[in-house]
Design a protein around this motif. Structure first.
Motif, PDB file in Angstrom:
ATOM      1  N   ARG A 103      14.969 -28.611   2.316  1.00  0.00           N
ATOM      2  CA  ARG A 103      16.315 -28.076   2.399  1.00  0.00           C
ATOM      3  C   ARG A 103      16.352 -26.619   1.936  1.00  0.00           C
ATOM      4  O   ARG A 103      15.732 -26.258   0.940  1.00  0.00           O
ATOM      5  CB  ARG A 103      17.218 -28.907   1.486  1.00  0.00           C
ATOM      6  CG  ARG A 103      18.650 -28.429   1.358  1.00  0.00           C
ATOM      7  CD  ARG A 103      19.428 -29.350   0.462  1.00  0.00           C
ATOM      8  NE  ARG A 103      19.484 -30.676   1.025  1.00  0.00           N
ATOM      9  CZ  ARG A 103      20.407 -31.077   1.907  1.00  0.00           C
ATOM     10  NH1 ARG A 103      21.355 -30.241   2.306  1.00  0.00           N
ATOM     11  NH2 ARG A 103      20.378 -32.310   2.361  1.00  0.00           N
ATOM     12  N   ALA A 104      17.102 -25.802   2.669  1.00  0.00           N
ATOM     13  CA  ALA A 104      17.361 -24.443   2.207  1.00  0.00           C
ATOM     14  C   ALA A 104      18.533 -24.495   1.245  1.00  0.00           C
ATOM     15  O   ALA A 104      19.537 -25.147   1.529  1.00  0.00           O
ATOM     16  CB  ALA A 104      17.713 -23.535   3.380  1.00  0.00           C
ATOM     17  N   MET A 105      18.396 -23.822   0.114  1.00  0.00           N
ATOM     18  CA  MET A 105      19.524 -23.716  -0.803  1.00  0.00           C
ATOM     19  C   MET A 105      20.223 -22.376  -0.575  1.00  0.00           C
ATOM     20  O   MET A 105      21.432 -22.283  -0.623  1.00  0.00           O
ATOM     21  CB  MET A 105      19.042 -23.798  -2.251  1.00  0.00           C
ATOM     22  CG  MET A 105      18.801 -25.215  -2.688  1.00  0.00           C
ATOM     23  SD  MET A 105      20.368 -26.107  -2.841  1.00  0.00           S
ATOM     24  CE  MET A 105      19.761 -27.716  -3.277  1.00  0.00           C
ATOM     25  N   LEU A 106      19.427 -21.347  -0.367  1.00  0.00           N
ATOM     26  CA  LEU A 106      19.954 -20.022  -0.046  1.00  0.00           C
ATOM     27  C   LEU A 106      19.393 -19.678   1.331  1.00  0.00           C
ATOM     28  O   LEU A 106      18.182 -19.478   1.479  1.00  0.00           O
ATOM     29  CB  LEU A 106      19.490 -19.004  -1.087  1.00  0.00           C
ATOM     30  CG  LEU A 106      19.994 -19.228  -2.520  1.00  0.00           C
ATOM     31  CD1 LEU A 106      19.295 -18.291  -3.499  1.00  0.00           C
ATOM     32  CD2 LEU A 106      21.511 -19.049  -2.610  1.00  0.00           C
TER      33      LEU A 106
ATOM     34  N   ALA B 242      28.283 -21.869  -2.502  1.00  0.00           N
ATOM     35  CA  ALA B 242      29.394 -21.038  -2.963  1.00  0.00           C
ATOM     36  C   ALA B 242      28.871 -19.687  -3.437  1.00  0.00           C
ATOM     37  O   ALA B 242      29.477 -18.645  -3.194  1.00  0.00           O
ATOM     38  CB  ALA B 242      30.137 -21.745  -4.091  1.00  0.00           C
ATOM     39  N   PHE B 243      27.728 -19.718  -4.109  1.00  0.00           N
ATOM     40  CA  PHE B 243      27.150 -18.456  -4.577  1.00  0.00           C
ATOM     41  C   PHE B 243      26.762 -17.571  -3.406  1.00  0.00           C
ATOM     42  O   PHE B 243      27.139 -16.405  -3.334  1.00  0.00           O
ATOM     43  CB  PHE B 243      25.934 -18.694  -5.474  1.00  0.00           C
ATOM     44  CG  PHE B 243      25.186 -17.428  -5.736  1.00  0.00           C
ATOM     45  CD1 PHE B 243      25.658 -16.538  -6.684  1.00  0.00           C
ATOM     46  CD2 PHE B 243      24.065 -17.082  -4.988  1.00  0.00           C
ATOM     47  CE1 PHE B 243      25.014 -15.330  -6.893  1.00  0.00           C
ATOM     48  CE2 PHE B 243      23.422 -15.883  -5.192  1.00  0.00           C
ATOM     49  CZ  PHE B 243      23.896 -15.000  -6.143  1.00  0.00           C
TER      50      PHE B 243
ATOM     51  N   VAL C 244      25.872 -31.791  -5.795  1.00  0.00           N
ATOM     52  CA  VAL C 244      26.566 -30.831  -6.634  1.00  0.00           C
ATOM     53  C   VAL C 244      25.812 -29.492  -6.636  1.00  0.00           C
ATOM     54  O   VAL C 244      26.416 -28.423  -6.533  1.00  0.00           O
ATOM     55  CB  VAL C 244      26.698 -31.431  -8.053  1.00  0.00           C
ATOM     56  CG1 VAL C 244      26.864 -30.367  -9.089  1.00  0.00           C
ATOM     57  CG2 VAL C 244      27.846 -32.423  -8.089  1.00  0.00           C
ATOM     58  N   VAL C 245      24.514 -29.569  -6.734  1.00  0.00           N
ATOM     59  CA  VAL C 245      23.713 -28.347  -6.771  1.00  0.00           C
ATOM     60  C   VAL C 245      23.834 -27.585  -5.448  1.00  0.00           C
ATOM     61  O   VAL C 245      23.941 -26.357  -5.425  1.00  0.00           O
ATOM     62  CB  VAL C 245      22.244 -28.658  -7.117  1.00  0.00           C
ATOM     63  CG1 VAL C 245      21.361 -27.448  -6.922  1.00  0.00           C
ATOM     64  CG2 VAL C 245      22.147 -29.134  -8.560  1.00  0.00           C
TER      65      VAL C 245
ATOM     66  N   LYS D 160      29.527 -15.865  -1.441  1.00  0.00           N
ATOM     67  CA  LYS D 160      30.417 -14.985  -2.216  1.00  0.00           C
ATOM     68  C   LYS D 160      31.886 -15.294  -1.900  1.00  0.00           C
ATOM     69  O   LYS D 160      32.634 -14.434  -1.441  1.00  0.00           O
ATOM     70  CB  LYS D 160      30.140 -13.495  -1.902  1.00  0.00           C
ATOM     71  CG  LYS D 160      28.682 -13.070  -1.991  1.00  0.00           C
ATOM     72  CD  LYS D 160      28.211 -12.820  -3.408  1.00  0.00           C
ATOM     73  CE  LYS D 160      26.738 -12.432  -3.497  1.00  0.00           C
ATOM     74  NZ  LYS D 160      25.999 -13.179  -4.524  1.00  0.00           N
TER      75      LYS D 160
ATOM     76  N   GLU E 126      26.402 -27.474  -3.529  1.00  0.00           N
ATOM     77  CA  GLU E 126      27.694 -26.791  -3.535  1.00  0.00           C
ATOM     78  C   GLU E 126      27.619 -25.475  -4.303  1.00  0.00           C
ATOM     79  O   GLU E 126      28.176 -24.464  -3.887  1.00  0.00           O
ATOM     80  CB  GLU E 126      28.762 -27.679  -4.190  1.00  0.00           C
ATOM     81  CG  GLU E 126      29.189 -28.867  -3.362  1.00  0.00           C
ATOM     82  CD  GLU E 126      29.814 -28.458  -2.050  1.00  0.00           C
ATOM     83  OE1 GLU E 126      30.898 -27.877  -2.058  1.00  0.00           O
ATOM     84  OE2 GLU E 126      29.186 -28.719  -1.000  1.00  0.00           O
ATOM     85  N   GLY E 127      26.921 -25.533  -5.430  1.00  0.00           N
ATOM     86  CA  GLY E 127      26.803 -24.337  -6.264  1.00  0.00           C
ATOM     87  C   GLY E 127      26.093 -23.205  -5.531  1.00  0.00           C
ATOM     88  O   GLY E 127      26.563 -22.063  -5.528  1.00  0.00           O
ATOM     89  N   PHE E 128      24.991 -23.538  -4.893  1.00  0.00           N
ATOM     90  CA  PHE E 128      24.228 -22.488  -4.199  1.00  0.00           C
ATOM     91  C   PHE E 128      24.995 -21.959  -2.990  1.00  0.00           C
ATOM     92  O   PHE E 128      24.982 -20.763  -2.720  1.00  0.00           O
ATOM     93  CB  PHE E 128      22.838 -23.002  -3.794  1.00  0.00           C
ATOM     94  CG  PHE E 128      21.825 -22.863  -4.885  1.00  0.00           C
ATOM     95  CD1 PHE E 128      21.168 -21.653  -5.091  1.00  0.00           C
ATOM     96  CD2 PHE E 128      21.537 -23.914  -5.739  1.00  0.00           C
ATOM     97  CE1 PHE E 128      20.237 -21.505  -6.099  1.00  0.00           C
ATOM     98  CE2 PHE E 128      20.612 -23.784  -6.768  1.00  0.00           C
ATOM     99  CZ  PHE E 128      19.964 -22.572  -6.950  1.00  0.00           C
TER     100      PHE E 128
ATOM    101  N   PRO F 139      17.126 -15.965   2.066  1.00  0.00           N
ATOM    102  CA  PRO F 139      15.720 -15.923   1.632  1.00  0.00           C
ATOM    103  C   PRO F 139      14.888 -17.065   2.205  1.00  0.00           C
ATOM    104  O   PRO F 139      13.709 -16.880   2.536  1.00  0.00           O
ATOM    105  CB  PRO F 139      15.802 -16.008   0.099  1.00  0.00           C
ATOM    106  CG  PRO F 139      17.192 -16.391  -0.238  1.00  0.00           C
ATOM    107  CD  PRO F 139      18.059 -16.043   0.930  1.00  0.00           C
ATOM    108  N   ALA F 140      15.484 -18.235   2.369  1.00  0.00           N
ATOM    109  CA  ALA F 140      14.720 -19.374   2.883  1.00  0.00           C
ATOM    110  C   ALA F 140      14.247 -19.097   4.307  1.00  0.00           C
ATOM    111  O   ALA F 140      13.090 -19.353   4.648  1.00  0.00           O
ATOM    112  CB  ALA F 140      15.560 -20.647   2.833  1.00  0.00           C
TER     113      ALA F 140
ATOM    114  N   LEU G 201      36.943 -20.702  -3.700  1.00  0.00           N
ATOM    115  CA  LEU G 201      36.132 -21.331  -4.733  1.00  0.00           C
ATOM    116  C   LEU G 201      36.924 -22.425  -5.430  1.00  0.00           C
ATOM    117  O   LEU G 201      36.419 -23.513  -5.709  1.00  0.00           O
ATOM    118  CB  LEU G 201      35.738 -20.251  -5.741  1.00  0.00           C
ATOM    119  CG  LEU G 201      34.414 -20.415  -6.462  1.00  0.00           C
ATOM    120  CD1 LEU G 201      33.295 -20.718  -5.496  1.00  0.00           C
ATOM    121  CD2 LEU G 201      34.100 -19.139  -7.244  1.00  0.00           C
TER     122      LEU G 201
END
Lengths: 391, 391
Positions: free
Chosen positions: B81-84, B289-290, B282-283, B293, B285-287, B87-88, B299
């Motif tokens: 899975r790509a989180m960002l 949203a980050f 949950v993680v 921006k 979602e965090g990435f 960069p991924a 948010l």
């Protein structure tokens, strides 16, 4: 035996302990081999700690071996949690008419005894923490221990000068304080009744956790709900519900705000936090909202607060790491003696905690030391995501 | 070998498999002893499945043994899975200029082959699911398998008549359909390039996952963000990003709405759901949203949606259980033959799933069967809380 003996290597008197605890020598040797019974180091080599729960001996239990004598300081028993107050109180406290409600404070749990003539603070895991030991020595009246050598004093150490739970929650604690919440007999671990313990603590001038009152079981759920509501507003943690005679094990119950504060703190270090930590707090929220039959509006607020407690700290932390900063838990300690500082450094190092200590600042006749505990896993994981690695 | 052989006990030809796979006989015997290489039952005793990953053979890999011949159907490789996204994509696809973006559908993953003259559906775990087998037999053109016996067809089975992922997400699927997303060679598990696979699928009239397009790596993150935004609005799951030549393993990325839908579904059965399930969503979602921006308002919406997805289903489920109801996952299947139904019952039973099957309802020339899968752990835990037990 004296501190001067510290250099010498002390060995567990397996035969003696076997006889004292009624555990076969072979099983003790097996525990030693499997590193489930470990020796503290330095001047505390006479204290051995049980790493796992074993034959009714909780993990964190300490056996103290002095010149052929033994003392058993039982591990602090885990306090179970009520999810639904009303049924939990009725069922669990069926043998008593009333319950005492005391405050559950948010700090770290310490057992204090006198060892080698000095007040000594044992952590939940059965380690001697040199910092807590210095503080307990300053905060507690040693007469208590001399008058009652049969007792172990249990307290919560809270306050901003706290290397473990660095929250500024309690307005009346400027540095760190020791709040007594239990006294238990050495050997059996049996607790003193609530009022007897509070009276004794008062006699020796100890700070104590707040007693909100004694309630009938019928009125207790509603009373506790009101207490929890008030405590939540000031971000205090919650309550412990106790049988006044302490014949029944106590039960804890916490505020939503404290759950969320835990999550906010934890999600800054999302990859270092146990997954059970998240899960347990979320489940508590669900049961509390259910039992209190909240209005649609209150429920929505609770959902928003839960989501914000999880996502905001995580997003902020990722942003900091993108800018090249490293997330770290910032704590501080305040010591009278730089010897305590060096012992505490060694103590954290041996526990595998990576921490950066600032230079001590002289404040009055003490030293304030800022500490950054690195959360390596979160930093590494986040940086790897920025580098394009996959989850 | 014929289906009539079903009653006979087939044994793994250990020497033959050893030679075919290049694995020592002793290791194969050890796998059998440790139950890490297991035989399917009934008419599928010729199919053996690897339970754990072993020497480059993924768990879920199946070895098919027919009259001294062997075939290896590799387990479907886990898609990372790509989180960002940005960069991924840049790092992972460094060896290609463009990426293809296909839809990731929310159903269950099936590998179809022909076995004993019949299309046979193998689940991710390497089991033969009798229901999926009936459906695949009806939905897929067998010519493909006869013309390309060297290939394994990979697809996602989605739709309301789906006993595993019972979501009504795809408007154009009334019952259940098989969406092809991969073709891989038997033996090596090597995939066909994207366009070659899509062309072949089209030739045989297969339904396929949607291809959103082929994008340069520079434009891909922004394009994918827009696709994810649109897919999220209709609660679809997400995308898989692929090297057009399939030389690089694919990467997945999902919509916030799909995460939250997962959580809503999961928290009805809070105690049956893995804690990692909650944490991972949950993680993500965090990435997300980050990286995106988001505005303060978006948010806040995300936080509210996260909290609501967790708490509402849990509170509702606790309320149902208080009223004496039991929470259960309601799914349904639609079969042509009642023989498939009895095989599927036996299949679930062997997998340890507790399920209550309603009487089959005749609908047209098929039978619709409603199934309630009991989530015992959540029911038991919640009832124990109502009885006043502690957590």
């Amino acid at each position: 035996m004296r501190v001067e003996d510290a250099g010498k290597d002390i060995e567990l008197d397996v035969e003696g302990v076997s006889e004292y605890l009624g555990i076969p020598v072979s099983r003790l040797r097996k525990l030693l081999d499997k590193r489930e019974l470990l020796q503290n180091w330095g001047e505390y080599q006479h204290l051995f700690r049980f790493v796992t729960t074993f034959s009714g001996i909780e993990s964190g239990t300490v056996i103290c071996q002095k010149d052929g004598f033994f003392e058993l300081i039982k591990g602090f028993p885990k306090i179970q949690r009520a999810m639904l107050l009303e049924p939990a109180i009725n069922t669990h406290f069926s043998e008593t008419d009333t319950v005492c409600v005391e405050e559950k404070m948010n700090g770290f749990n310490v057992r204090a005894i006198v060892f080698d003539g000095k007040i000594t603070a044992i952590t939940r895991g059965g380690y001697v923490c040199p910092y807590s030991t210095e503080k307990a020595g300053q905060l507690l009246n040693i007469d208590f221990f001399n008058d009652h050598p049969e007792l172990v004093l249990h307290g919560e150490m809270v306050g901003p000068d706290n290397p473990y739970v660095p929250k500024k929650i309690y307005d009346d604690v400027d540095s760190i304080d020791f709040y007594v919440f239990d006294m238990r007999y050495k050997g059996s671990g049996e607790p003193l009744p609530v009022y007897e313990r509070r009276k004794l603590a008062e006699e020796y001038g100890f700070t104590q956790v707040r007693l909100f009152g004694e309630f009938t079981k019928k009125e207790a759920p509603e009373k506790i709900r009101a207490i929890i509501f008030d405590l939540g507003k000031i971000e205090h943690e919650g309550v412990v519900i106790k049988d006044p005679d302490m014949n029944i094990p106590p039960v804890k119950y916490t505020c939503s705000q404290s759950n969320c504060a835990d999550l906010r703190h934890a999600f800054k270090f999302y990859n270092d936090v146990g997954r059970d930590y998240l899960f347990s707090r979320v489940v508590r929220e669900g049961f509390q909202a259910f039992e209190w039959k909240e209005s649609e509006e209150d429920l929505r607020k609770r959902c928003l607060q839960l989501g914000e407690s999880i996502l905001y700290p995580m997003i902020d932390a990722i942003g900091e790491m993108e800018k090249g900063e490293r997330v770290a838990e910032e704590v501080q300690i305040r010591v009278s003696s730089l010897d305590t500082l060096s012992k505490f450094k060694e103590y954290l190092r041996r526990q595998g905690v990576e921490a950066i200590f600032d230079e001590p600042e002289k404040v009055g006749d003490e030293f304030l030391i800022k500490i950054r505990k690195l959360n390596k896993s979160t930093n590494d994981k986040t940086l790897s995501m920025f580098k394009g690695e996959l989850w």
